[in-house]
Design a protein around this motif. Sequence first.
Motif, PDB file in Angstrom:
ATOM      1  N   ARG A  22      62.829 -24.315  79.238  1.00 58.04           N
ATOM      2  CA  ARG A  22      61.806 -23.338  78.856  1.00 58.04           C
ATOM      3  C   ARG A  22      61.804 -22.232  79.886  1.00 58.04           C
ATOM      4  N   ALA A  23      61.845 -20.995  79.413  1.00 57.68           N
ATOM      5  CA  ALA A  23      61.752 -19.855  80.310  1.00 57.68           C
ATOM      6  C   ALA A  23      60.350 -19.822  80.913  1.00 57.68           C
ATOM      7  N   PRO A  24      60.234 -19.409  82.172  1.00 57.46           N
ATOM      8  CA  PRO A  24      58.911 -19.369  82.815  1.00 57.46           C
ATOM      9  C   PRO A  24      57.890 -18.523  82.052  1.00 57.46           C
ATOM     10  N   TRP A 103      69.966 -15.099  74.815  1.00 55.36           N
ATOM     11  CA  TRP A 103      69.594 -16.452  74.407  1.00 55.36           C
ATOM     12  C   TRP A 103      69.377 -17.357  75.618  1.00 55.36           C
ATOM     13  N   VAL A 104      70.285 -17.312  76.589  1.00 57.92           N
ATOM     14  CA  VAL A 104      70.151 -18.156  77.778  1.00 57.92           C
ATOM     15  C   VAL A 104      68.865 -17.818  78.529  1.00 57.92           C
ATOM     16  N   THR A 105      68.573 -16.538  78.669  1.00 58.81           N
ATOM     17  CA  THR A 105      67.360 -16.100  79.363  1.00 58.81           C
ATOM     18  C   THR A 105      66.113 -16.523  78.597  1.00 58.81           C
ATOM     19  N   PRO A 110      70.338 -23.022  81.930  1.00 56.47           N
ATOM     20  CA  PRO A 110      71.088 -22.761  83.167  1.00 56.47           C
ATOM     21  C   PRO A 110      72.277 -21.829  82.923  1.00 56.47           C
ATOM     22  N   ARG A 111      72.621 -21.095  83.964  1.00 61.43           N
ATOM     23  CA  ARG A 111      73.764 -20.180  83.900  1.00 61.43           C
ATOM     24  C   ARG A 111      74.887 -20.742  84.755  1.00 61.43           C
ATOM     25  N   GLY A 112      76.085 -20.699  84.209  1.00 62.07           N
ATOM     26  CA  GLY A 112      77.266 -21.160  84.929  1.00 62.07           C
ATOM     27  C   GLY A 112      78.327 -20.079  84.925  1.00 62.07           C
ATOM     28  N   ASN A 136      77.311 -24.535  76.814  1.00 64.97           N
ATOM     29  CA  ASN A 136      76.792 -25.897  76.948  1.00 64.97           C
ATOM     30  C   ASN A 136      75.848 -25.927  78.153  1.00 64.97           C
ATOM     31  N   SER A 137      74.628 -26.380  77.936  1.00 66.69           N
ATOM     32  CA  SER A 137      73.635 -26.392  79.015  1.00 66.69           C
ATOM     33  C   SER A 137      73.937 -27.429  80.089  1.00 66.69           C
ATOM     34  N   ASP A 138      74.797 -28.410  79.805  1.00 66.24           N
ATOM     35  CA  ASP A 138      75.133 -29.395  80.835  1.00 66.24           C
ATOM     36  C   ASP A 138      75.691 -28.715  82.081  1.00 66.24           C
ATOM     37  N   SER A 139      76.566 -27.745  81.884  1.00 69.32           N
ATOM     38  CA  SER A 139      77.172 -27.025  83.009  1.00 69.32           C
ATOM     39  C   SER A 139      76.639 -25.601  83.132  1.00 69.32           C
TER      40      SER A 139
END
Length: 182
Positions: A22-24, A103-105, A110-112, A136-139
């Motif tokens: 969840r974004a802050p 989308w990631v923001t 997480p950002r990789g 993929n949010s795992d990495s």
Amino acid sequence: ATASNPFASAAAPAAAAVAGFRAPSTDAASLPTKADADRLLTRFDRDQRRGELPDASSPEGSPQCTHPPMRQSVRALAASSSRVMLGICAPDAAGGLAALKAWVTDLGLPRGKLHGMDIDGVEQPPPEGPVFLKYNSDSGDAFLSGYGGQFRGVLFTPELGDGSFRQYGYLPLELPAGGEKC
């Protein structure tokens, strides 16, 4: 205890990772329930596959009306997920990278690293024409490649820990922009 069990560790056990993203800036209290979010996104997915989405120029299909509840539903499922995968089908690399960042923001993912923009460490220009980005949010990593398909949008695949496979798409690339409420 470690003498009788060779796999035991004297170190304190690691704290369990809290599931969800969840974004802050997202108010958790404003999100729909997991069931309501799943229902709305499943209906969108079904209607899109059938070619039955309302025209975007109509009140029922306008982004100002459809995007806010879809955005909140995506946020709700991401907030309940142990992993989120995104498949972004975009008309070009610039549009795909902009959608990935948005989308990631918006989901607080997480950002990789971005893969696919080099060969053996030597920077390469992005592919010409349509692209596919796999995240993929795992990495937090994303992979960029050319794409010959006709679809445009985002495949959203949250893992909710209940054993069910869920994939919704193709959601609008610009969904994180939100639109205005009807």
